[in-house]
Write an enzyme that holds these catalytic residues in place. Structure first.
Site, PDB file in Angstrom:
ATOM      1  CB  SER A  45      -1.644   0.278   1.259  1.00  0.00           C
ATOM      2  OG  SER A  45      -0.015  -0.149   2.589  1.00  0.00           O
ATOM      3  CD  GLU A  46       0.669   3.913   1.906  1.00  0.00           C
ATOM      4  OE1 GLU A  46      -0.940   4.267   0.821  1.00  0.00           O
ATOM      5  OE2 GLU A  46      -0.183   3.403   2.213  1.00  0.00           O
ATOM      6  CB  THR A  47       7.451   1.780  -0.989  1.00  0.00           C
ATOM      7  OG1 THR A  47       6.957   0.436  -1.789  1.00  0.00           O
ATOM      8  CG2 THR A  47       9.338   1.899  -0.902  1.00  0.00           C
ATOM      9  CG  HIS A  80       1.088   2.076   7.078  1.00  0.00           C
ATOM     10  ND1 HIS A  80       0.494   2.551   5.511  1.00  0.00           N
ATOM     11  CD2 HIS A  80       1.495   0.948   6.699  1.00  0.00           C
ATOM     12  CE1 HIS A  80       0.435   1.396   4.578  1.00  0.00           C
ATOM     13  NE2 HIS A  80       1.419   0.799   5.210  1.00  0.00           N
TER      14      HIS A  80
END
Length: 286
Positions: A45-47, A80
């Site tokens: 979902s995110e890097t 997160h």
């Protein structure tokens, strides 16, 4: 170029739960298109990309640059992946500072350790009330025929928040199964990038969650964000007012699930508190 990279499960006490994020430690700045390619390759979902800026190294420095990319685009705020980045610096790099500062698109974010948890100082985003009749298509695509108590919108987050009626329980939230294509077609304005569905918690059950939520964001290339810290900047503002509480315990009901402690402050900020598990470390060759 070799880049240290880590996978961290955020907002969980155990591996393989919570929300996984990739974290890259950059000795030198990378071009944005390479960052985007890495995020697409990781397909989480995110890097997150941490740069040293004025800090000498990742163990002694107290101020770092931080940016977040989904598989499709850069985003302005991510809870997160900030928690995951903090875990890498505190737990693996043994950073010596009591407080770290991240310079981001959303301003300076302060993080600190407290026992086994990490406390993040985030802006509070109070959502604006909306007329449900003006959002019927997207509401129908998101929650079907479930009764709705409230609809709000956060311009800063570009998220439509839907509170289900108190007659709905956690099982109905868990079994929600909107279709990504229907969500994408339901908003022709382009102002919505996520639908956040929430219900009031059950105080008589342990551990006594104040509210539950799920977040659907196919516009960012993520059908469902497993546990979204930034979405809780608006959930905290909403539920703190509705429940008349400053301290809240929240649970995001994705299949992975995650727990967040929230402390709404009088200065327009919110402390988001969570744990993280580092499950993988390696080297990315670019």
């Amino acid at each position: 170029m070799e880049i240290p990279i880590f996978t961290v499960d955020a907002f969980t006490k155990v591996p393989f739960k919570g929300n996984p994020a990739a974290v890259c430690l950059l000795e030198n700045e990378l071009q944005d298109d390479i960052k985007q390619s890495i995020a697409a390759e990781m397909n989480l979902s995110e890097t997150a990309f941490i740069t040293k800026h004025i800090s000498v190294d990742f163990s002694s420095g107290s101020r770092f640059g931080l940016r977040w990319f989904t598989p499709k685009s850069e985003i302005a705020l991510c809870g997160h992946a900030t928690l995951a980045s903090s875990a890498v610096l505190f737990y693996l790099k043994k950073n010596i500072n009591p407080v770290l500062v991240f310079e981001t698109m959303s301003g300076e974010l302060y993080v600190r350790q407290h026992e086994d948890s990490i406390i993040m100082d985030f802006p509070l985003n109070k959502p604006q009330p909306q007329d449900p009749h003006e959002n019927m298509d997207i509401l129908k695509a998101a929650v079907g025929d479930l009764p709705i108590e409230d609809v709000c919108y956060s311009p800063a987050m570009r998220i439509l928040m839907v509170r289900l009626a108190d007659t709905c329980d956690r099982s109905e939230l868990i079994t929600l199964s909107p279709i990504a294509e229907a969500l994408l077609k339901s908003d022709s304005t382009g102002k919505t990038k996520g639908v956040l569905v929430t219900i009031k918690g059950t105080s008589n059950a342990q551990p006594g969650y104040d509210f539950y939520s799920r977040l659907f964001a196919p516009w960012f290339g993520i059908f469902e964000d497993p546990v979204c810290g930034s979405a809780h900047t608006l959930l905290a503002a909403y539920w703190s007012e509705k429940l008349n509480k400053k301290k809240l315990l929240a649970y995001q009901c994705s299949s992975r699930g995650g727990e967040l402690e929230l402390e709404v402050r009088d200065d327009g900020r919110v402390n988001i508190i969570g744990r993280a598990q580092i499950i993988l470390q390696g080297t990315l060759k670019v």
